[in-house]
Design a protein around this motif. Structure first.
Motif, PDB file in Angstrom:
ATOM      1  N   ALA A  32       0.801  -1.287   0.035  1.00 38.01           N
ATOM      2  CA  ALA A  32      -0.052   0.061  -0.029  1.00 38.01           C
ATOM      3  C   ALA A  32       1.009   1.355   0.030  1.00 38.01           C
ATOM      4  O   ALA A  32       1.993   1.227   0.339  1.00 38.01           O
ATOM      5  CB  ALA A  32      -0.972   0.053   1.291  1.00 38.01           C
ATOM      6  N   PHE A  33       0.217   2.409  -0.536  1.00 38.00           N
ATOM      7  CA  PHE A  33       0.938   3.610  -0.501  1.00 38.00           C
ATOM      8  C   PHE A  33       0.110   4.707   0.115  1.00 38.00           C
ATOM      9  O   PHE A  33      -1.067   4.727  -0.034  1.00 38.00           O
ATOM     10  CB  PHE A  33       1.425   3.950  -2.046  1.00 38.00           C
ATOM     11  CG  PHE A  33       2.077   2.828  -2.850  1.00 38.00           C
ATOM     12  CD1 PHE A  33       3.549   3.460  -2.600  1.00 38.00           C
ATOM     13  CD2 PHE A  33       1.586   2.083  -3.015  1.00 38.00           C
ATOM     14  CE1 PHE A  33       4.442   2.380  -3.551  1.00 38.00           C
ATOM     15  CE2 PHE A  33       2.714   0.965  -3.996  1.00 38.00           C
ATOM     16  CZ  PHE A  33       3.952   1.208  -3.968  1.00 38.00           C
ATOM     17  N   LYS A  34       0.773   5.920   0.705  1.00 39.29           N
ATOM     18  CA  LYS A  34       0.039   6.981   1.362  1.00 39.29           C
ATOM     19  C   LYS A  34      -0.099   7.831   0.282  1.00 39.29           C
ATOM     20  O   LYS A  34      -1.001   8.868   0.548  1.00 39.29           O
ATOM     21  CB  LYS A  34       0.573   7.361   2.454  1.00 39.29           C
ATOM     22  CG  LYS A  34       0.430   6.373   3.658  1.00 39.29           C
ATOM     23  CD  LYS A  34       0.820   6.729   5.230  1.00 39.29           C
ATOM     24  CE  LYS A  34       0.724   5.778   6.143  1.00 39.29           C
ATOM     25  NZ  LYS A  34       1.223   6.140   7.436  1.00 39.29           N
ATOM     26  N   LYS A  35       0.788   8.173  -0.544  1.00 43.36           N
ATOM     27  CA  LYS A  35       0.864   9.152  -1.388  1.00 43.36           C
ATOM     28  C   LYS A  35       0.728   8.890  -2.845  1.00 43.36           C
ATOM     29  O   LYS A  35       1.609   7.625  -3.349  1.00 43.36           O
ATOM     30  CB  LYS A  35       2.049  10.086  -1.136  1.00 43.36           C
ATOM     31  CG  LYS A  35       2.483  10.702   0.246  1.00 43.36           C
ATOM     32  CD  LYS A  35       3.709  11.338   0.343  1.00 43.36           C
ATOM     33  CE  LYS A  35       3.764  11.998   1.696  1.00 43.36           C
ATOM     34  NZ  LYS A  35       5.166  12.876   1.898  1.00 43.36           N
ATOM     35  N   ASP A  38       4.283   8.549  -4.430  1.00 42.85           N
ATOM     36  CA  ASP A  38       4.971   7.403  -4.159  1.00 42.85           C
ATOM     37  C   ASP A  38       4.403   6.178  -5.197  1.00 42.85           C
ATOM     38  O   ASP A  38       5.187   5.525  -5.843  1.00 42.85           O
ATOM     39  CB  ASP A  38       4.719   6.934  -2.726  1.00 42.85           C
ATOM     40  CG  ASP A  38       5.512   7.720  -1.763  1.00 42.85           C
ATOM     41  OD1 ASP A  38       6.485   8.784  -2.415  1.00 42.85           O
ATOM     42  OD2 ASP A  38       5.292   7.914  -0.563  1.00 42.85           O
TER      43      ASP A  38
END
Length: 387
Positions: A32-35, A38
């Motif tokens: 998973a990614f928060k941004k 990214d």
């Protein structure tokens, strides 16, 4: 790079996983990614990111770093079989109309690739006796792009002079690939002789426990990136996190396993050479092996695989010998803890057997971690069933 450091520390940033001594199995299909940025960067360069399990994985990354370092290469990829590594290495470096030079009688699935799959795409292969450099020189065509090596071969144990072949290939701008399954990186490092790509079946000595099927391919970072972004990802032939973890575990003991095997094997070879039922023994480090000088120049060890020619007039004698063994298992492959044997006559029907054909009387044996006396006693048991 120090061998102990590679096997026990390289790639293992323990502070990243609770200071656990053994790295965890990152058993996830997804990351998973928060941004958004990214995620965008991961899409742009998945070879350097953790995005989806088909590509990179932290457990797998630890393993590939270790294996590349063992080979003295910049980078490496781990496949779900040795055949997968062969396929990717070759297919990534040929196009329609190209020509390959291969040593004769390579691993069966390499030969199937050359004989049945690549001809569909107008890629041809010439097989040569790799013991003489002149045979490679004479086989080169204007469209030759790959030279495929396997040294030693896993039945005849023929060798190729890696330094000479690499020199010739570089002069002609030909890529070299070498199957190093017999020696493992501990006993032979083809990259140091100028070979471009080195592969091996990790099922063998890297695993060491007969519980994983996997393959390794190492070379330059540029070449590994090229293969990762095409064949590796497109076909989905990377190994699993659990298998990667098992292979890391196998690496911990590879040095002492090979030392034990290398200590036992000459004892078995010497016993067989003196046995009345044995015509000859084929082992690269034996003084009577025709290429023993070259073997000892480019190999640091010969491990536990060899062949011997049994004296037999009937196929029943060979079958009785194999079936009379109690501890040595009849099976393919090698590199595990258990000793194995496989008769050449298993590849033909019984009525095709001819004692005049040496291949029909050839036995391939692998020496595992058992004591020499234990194995000799079992071989004696097998020989007695021939009487």
């Amino acid at each position: 790079m120090n061998l102990s450091y590679i096997l026990n520390e390289l790639g293992e940033n323990r502070e990243d996983y609770f200071n656990a001594v053994a790295p965890p199995i990152i058993q996830t299909s997804n990351f998973a990614f928060k941004k958004v940025d990214d995620l965008r960067k991961a899409f742009e360069d998945e070879a350097s990111a953790y995005l989806y399990r088909r590509g990179n994985n932290p457990t797998l990354k630890i393993l590939s770093q270790k294996l590349a370092a063992l080979d003295g290469a910049e980078d490496g990829l781990v496949f779900n079989s040795g055949a997968g590594a062969i396929y990717a290495a070759v297919v990534a470096n040929v196009k329609s109309g190209d020509h390959i030079i291969s040593v004769d009688k390579p691993y069966s699935w390499a030969q199937k690739l050359f004989n049945e799959i690549l001809p569909r795409f107008n890629v041809t292969t010439t097989y040569v006796d790799g013991r003489e450099i002149e045979n490679f020189k004479n086989a080169i065509q204007p469209n030759t792009t790959v030279i495929y090596l396997e040294t030693p071969n896993s039945w005849s144990f023929y060798l190729q002079d890696l330094r000479e072949v690499a020199k010739l290939a570089k002069e002609k701008n030909i890529l070299t690939i070498c199957d190093n399954s017999y020696c493992s990186p501990l006993y032979q490092r083809p990259v140091e002789y100028g070979i471009d790509l080195v592969l091996q079946s990790a099922t063998k000595y890297i695993s060491g426990h007969s519980d994983v099927v996997a393959g390794v391919l190492c070379g330059t970072a540029k070449m590994m990136n090229k293969i990762f972004n095409a064949e590796y990802m497109n076909i989905g032939i990377g190994t699993t996190p659990f298998n990667a973890w098992l292979l890391i575990r196998g690496l911990r003991t590879i040095k002492i396993r090979l030392e034990k095997i290398s200590e036992t094997t000459p004892k078995i070879v010497n016993y067989l050479k003196l046995h009345e039922k044995v015509e000859s023994v084929i082992f690269p480090f034996d003084k009577d092996f025709p290429q023993s000088k070259l073997a000892k120049e480019q190999m640091q060890g010969a491990c536990g695989l060899f062949s011997f020619i049994i004296r037999a007039e009937k196929v029943d004698e060979i079958e009785n010998f194999c079936q009379g063994l109690k501890h040595i298992l009849m099976a393919v492959s090698w590199g595990g803890h258990e000793s194995l044997i496989i008769p050449g006559c298993a590849s033909i029907s019984s009525n095709e057997f001819s004692p005049a054909n040496m291949a029909h009387r050839t036995m391939r044996m692998y020496v595992g971690l058992e004591e020499a006396e234990y194995l000799i006693e079992d071989l004696e048991r097998g020989f007695k069933t021939m009487e």
